[in-house]
Design a protein around this motif. Sequence first.
Motif, PDB file in Angstrom:
ATOM      1  N   PRO A 141      -8.268  15.216  11.189  1.00 48.69           N
ATOM      2  CA  PRO A 141      -7.149  15.225  10.864  1.00 48.69           C
ATOM      3  C   PRO A 141      -7.410  15.751   9.432  1.00 48.69           C
ATOM      4  CG  PRO A 141      -9.073  14.251  10.451  1.00 48.69           C
ATOM      5  CD  PRO A 141      -9.415  14.977  11.637  1.00 48.69           C
ATOM      6  N   GLN A 142      -5.611  15.414   9.156  1.00 51.56           N
ATOM      7  CA  GLN A 142      -5.830  15.747   7.577  1.00 51.56           C
ATOM      8  C   GLN A 142      -5.340  14.602   7.204  1.00 51.56           C
ATOM      9  OE1 GLN A 142      -7.274  17.920   5.371  1.00 51.56           O
ATOM     10  NE2 GLN A 142      -7.550  19.057   7.349  1.00 51.56           N
ATOM     11  N   VAL A 143      -5.478  14.460   6.242  1.00 52.79           N
ATOM     12  CA  VAL A 143      -4.924  12.565   5.724  1.00 52.79           C
ATOM     13  C   VAL A 143      -3.731  12.559   4.339  1.00 52.79           C
ATOM     14  CG1 VAL A 143      -5.639   9.585   4.785  1.00 52.79           C
ATOM     15  CG2 VAL A 143      -7.167  11.476   6.987  1.00 52.79           C
ATOM     16  N   PHE A 144      -2.856  12.322   3.699  1.00 49.26           N
ATOM     17  CA  PHE A 144      -2.574  11.826   2.823  1.00 49.26           C
ATOM     18  C   PHE A 144      -2.166  10.793   2.780  1.00 49.26           C
ATOM     19  CE2 PHE A 144      -1.144  15.953   4.197  1.00 49.26           C
ATOM     20  CZ  PHE A 144      -0.952  16.699   3.340  1.00 49.26           C
ATOM     21  N   VAL A 145      -2.814  10.078   1.452  1.00 51.49           N
ATOM     22  CA  VAL A 145      -2.342   9.168   0.673  1.00 51.49           C
ATOM     23  C   VAL A 145      -0.978   9.301  -0.533  1.00 51.49           C
ATOM     24  CG1 VAL A 145      -2.762   6.348  -0.264  1.00 51.49           C
ATOM     25  CG2 VAL A 145      -4.610   8.018   1.358  1.00 51.49           C
ATOM     26  N   GLY A 146       0.521   8.582  -0.116  1.00 50.60           N
ATOM     27  CA  GLY A 146       1.372   9.199  -1.112  1.00 50.60           C
ATOM     28  C   GLY A 146       1.354  10.034  -0.567  1.00 50.60           C
ATOM     29  N   GLU A 147       1.716  11.341  -1.697  1.00 51.12           N
ATOM     30  CA  GLU A 147       1.867  12.693  -1.829  1.00 51.12           C
ATOM     31  C   GLU A 147       0.394  13.046  -1.733  1.00 51.12           C
ATOM     32  OE1 GLU A 147       4.567  14.062  -1.825  1.00 51.12           O
ATOM     33  OE2 GLU A 147       5.023  12.584  -0.865  1.00 51.12           O
ATOM     34  N   GLN A 148      -0.855  11.996  -2.484  1.00 54.20           N
ATOM     35  CA  GLN A 148      -2.437  12.348  -2.400  1.00 54.20           C
ATOM     36  C   GLN A 148      -2.451  13.214  -1.354  1.00 54.20           C
ATOM     37  OE1 GLN A 148      -4.445  10.289  -5.221  1.00 54.20           O
ATOM     38  NE2 GLN A 148      -6.628  11.882  -4.551  1.00 54.20           N
ATOM     39  N   HIS A 149      -2.642  14.082  -0.890  1.00 51.31           N
ATOM     40  CA  HIS A 149      -3.737  15.066   0.102  1.00 51.31           C
ATOM     41  C   HIS A 149      -5.433  14.377   0.233  1.00 51.31           C
ATOM     42  CE1 HIS A 149      -5.819  18.221   2.876  1.00 51.31           C
ATOM     43  NE2 HIS A 149      -5.462  17.573   3.311  1.00 51.31           N
ATOM     44  N   ILE A 150      -6.019  13.383   1.291  1.00 49.30           N
ATOM     45  CA  ILE A 150      -7.156  13.555   0.997  1.00 49.30           C
ATOM     46  C   ILE A 150      -8.423  14.250   1.042  1.00 49.30           C
ATOM     47  CG2 ILE A 150      -8.676  11.443   1.329  1.00 49.30           C
ATOM     48  CD1 ILE A 150      -6.816  10.431  -0.238  1.00 49.30           C
ATOM     49  N   GLY A 151      -7.878  14.823   2.740  1.00 49.34           N
ATOM     50  CA  GLY A 151      -8.869  15.440   3.616  1.00 49.34           C
ATOM     51  C   GLY A 151      -8.745  15.692   4.647  1.00 49.34           C
TER      52      GLY A 151
ATOM     53  N   LEU B 286     -10.790   5.788  -2.463  1.00 51.43           N
ATOM     54  CA  LEU B 286     -10.346   5.493  -1.473  1.00 51.43           C
ATOM     55  C   LEU B 286     -10.001   4.132  -2.285  1.00 51.43           C
ATOM     56  CD1 LEU B 286      -8.722   6.214   1.107  1.00 51.43           C
ATOM     57  CD2 LEU B 286      -9.808   5.136   2.270  1.00 51.43           C
ATOM     58  N   ASP B 287     -10.758   2.925  -2.449  1.00 51.86           N
ATOM     59  CA  ASP B 287      -9.991   1.885  -2.645  1.00 51.86           C
ATOM     60  C   ASP B 287      -9.366   2.231  -4.460  1.00 51.86           C
ATOM     61  OD1 ASP B 287     -10.121   0.183  -0.554  1.00 51.86           O
ATOM     62  OD2 ASP B 287     -12.468   0.109  -2.130  1.00 51.86           O
ATOM     63  N   GLN B 288      -9.893   3.270  -4.880  1.00 50.85           N
ATOM     64  CA  GLN B 288      -9.348   2.974  -6.438  1.00 50.85           C
ATOM     65  C   GLN B 288      -8.210   4.117  -6.017  1.00 50.85           C
ATOM     66  OE1 GLN B 288     -11.526   5.855  -8.465  1.00 50.85           O
ATOM     67  NE2 GLN B 288     -13.138   3.873  -9.125  1.00 50.85           N
ATOM     68  N   ILE B 289      -7.346   4.640  -5.368  1.00 49.76           N
ATOM     69  CA  ILE B 289      -6.139   5.865  -4.668  1.00 49.76           C
ATOM     70  C   ILE B 289      -5.041   5.001  -4.523  1.00 49.76           C
ATOM     71  CG2 ILE B 289      -5.029   7.464  -3.196  1.00 49.76           C
ATOM     72  CD1 ILE B 289      -8.046   8.722  -3.408  1.00 49.76           C
ATOM     73  N   LEU B 290      -5.939   4.079  -3.388  1.00 46.87           N
ATOM     74  CA  LEU B 290      -4.818   3.323  -2.251  1.00 46.87           C
ATOM     75  C   LEU B 290      -3.896   1.658  -3.820  1.00 46.87           C
ATOM     76  CD1 LEU B 290      -7.059   2.501   0.918  1.00 46.87           C
ATOM     77  CD2 LEU B 290      -4.687   3.418   0.246  1.00 46.87           C
ATOM     78  N   ALA B 291      -5.166   1.433  -4.907  1.00 49.71           N
ATOM     79  CA  ALA B 291      -4.863   0.563  -5.799  1.00 49.71           C
ATOM     80  C   ALA B 291      -4.093   1.580  -6.635  1.00 49.71           C
ATOM     81  CB  ALA B 291      -6.266   0.575  -6.307  1.00 49.71           C
ATOM     82  N   LYS B 292      -3.120   2.349  -6.680  1.00 51.01           N
ATOM     83  CA  LYS B 292      -2.570   3.415  -7.662  1.00 51.01           C
ATOM     84  C   LYS B 292      -1.179   2.457  -7.272  1.00 51.01           C
ATOM     85  CE  LYS B 292      -4.903   7.193  -8.689  1.00 51.01           C
ATOM     86  NZ  LYS B 292      -4.937   8.249  -8.387  1.00 51.01           N
TER      87      LYS B 292
ATOM     88  N   GLN C  53       0.885  -1.106   0.680  1.00 54.16           N
ATOM     89  CA  GLN C  53      -0.083   0.012  -0.217  1.00 54.16           C
ATOM     90  C   GLN C  53       1.251   1.608  -0.387  1.00 54.16           C
ATOM     91  OE1 GLN C  53      -1.993  -0.123   4.119  1.00 54.16           O
ATOM     92  NE2 GLN C  53      -0.700   1.424   4.364  1.00 54.16           N
ATOM     93  N   PRO C  54       0.170   2.336  -0.430  1.00 54.86           N
ATOM     94  CA  PRO C  54       1.116   3.298  -0.380  1.00 54.86           C
ATOM     95  C   PRO C  54       1.359   3.655   0.870  1.00 54.86           C
ATOM     96  CG  PRO C  54      -1.410   3.315  -1.136  1.00 54.86           C
ATOM     97  CD  PRO C  54      -0.976   2.637  -1.427  1.00 54.86           C
ATOM     98  N   GLU C  55       2.269   4.801   1.330  1.00 52.04           N
ATOM     99  CA  GLU C  55       2.359   5.493   2.614  1.00 52.04           C
ATOM    100  C   GLU C  55       1.331   6.235   2.731  1.00 52.04           C
ATOM    101  OE1 GLU C  55       5.584   7.566   5.157  1.00 52.04           O
ATOM    102  OE2 GLU C  55       5.281   8.642   3.129  1.00 52.04           O
ATOM    103  N   ILE C  56       0.617   6.111   4.387  1.00 53.90           N
ATOM    104  CA  ILE C  56      -0.448   6.859   4.760  1.00 53.90           C
ATOM    105  C   ILE C  56      -0.046   8.088   5.778  1.00 53.90           C
ATOM    106  CG2 ILE C  56      -2.894   6.849   5.266  1.00 53.90           C
ATOM    107  CD1 ILE C  56      -3.302   4.698   3.831  1.00 53.90           C
ATOM    108  N   ILE C  57      -0.443   8.827   5.748  1.00 56.82           N
ATOM    109  CA  ILE C  57       0.522   9.898   7.210  1.00 56.82           C
ATOM    110  C   ILE C  57      -1.555  10.307   7.626  1.00 56.82           C
ATOM    111  CG2 ILE C  57       0.927  11.403   7.550  1.00 56.82           C
ATOM    112  CD1 ILE C  57       3.459  11.091   5.749  1.00 56.82           C
ATOM    113  N   ILE C  58      -1.678  10.386   8.560  1.00 57.07           N
ATOM    114  CA  ILE C  58      -2.555  11.862   8.945  1.00 57.07           C
ATOM    115  C   ILE C  58      -1.672  12.545   9.963  1.00 57.07           C
ATOM    116  CG2 ILE C  58      -4.396  11.627  11.207  1.00 57.07           C
ATOM    117  CD1 ILE C  58      -4.925   8.188  10.093  1.00 57.07           C
ATOM    118  N   TYR C  59      -2.171  13.629   9.987  1.00 58.17           N
ATOM    119  CA  TYR C  59      -1.865  15.117  10.986  1.00 58.17           C
ATOM    120  C   TYR C  59      -2.818  14.887  11.908  1.00 58.17           C
ATOM    121  CZ  TYR C  59       1.700  16.055   7.632  1.00 58.17           C
ATOM    122  OH  TYR C  59       2.874  16.410   7.203  1.00 58.17           O
ATOM    123  N   ALA C  60      -2.916  14.637  13.567  1.00 63.74           N
ATOM    124  CA  ALA C  60      -3.844  14.629  14.265  1.00 63.74           C
ATOM    125  C   ALA C  60      -3.298  14.924  15.613  1.00 63.74           C
ATOM    126  CB  ALA C  60      -3.867  12.803  14.119  1.00 63.74           C
ATOM    127  N   THR C  61      -4.374  15.471  16.542  1.00 62.53           N
ATOM    128  CA  THR C  61      -3.944  15.462  17.960  1.00 62.53           C
ATOM    129  C   THR C  61      -4.718  13.950  18.557  1.00 62.53           C
ATOM    130  OG1 THR C  61      -6.388  16.773  18.292  1.00 62.53           O
ATOM    131  CG2 THR C  61      -4.222  17.897  17.558  1.00 62.53           C
TER     132      THR C  61
END
Length: 88
Positions: free
Chosen positions: A58-68, A82-88, A5-13
């Motif tokens: 939160p602000q969620v990123f999948v790879g370089e793509q900002h999901i929101g 989301l599944d389409q983005i993850l499948a790339k 899977q691509p890297e997923i990052i969540i900016y959170a508190t």
Amino acid sequence: MSSTQPEIIIYATKTCPFCTMAKSLLDGKGLTYDVIDVGTDRSMWQELQEKTGRNTVPQVFVGEQHIGGFDDLSAADRSGELDQILAK
């Protein structure tokens, strides 16, 4: 979906209920992710705002793509985007 899977990052508190819901949604899909706790770190909030144009978590990123935020993530999941983005 591919085995890596691509890297997923969540900016959170730690205290944000929407952050918890975003993590739960990703957990429910069996995805792994990294959490960047912006907490009370003003420089991290500034970086987040510059990167996304938003000052909420939160602000969620999948790879370089900002999901929101959680609403965006949830909508992307419901629509299948989301599944389409993850499948790339």
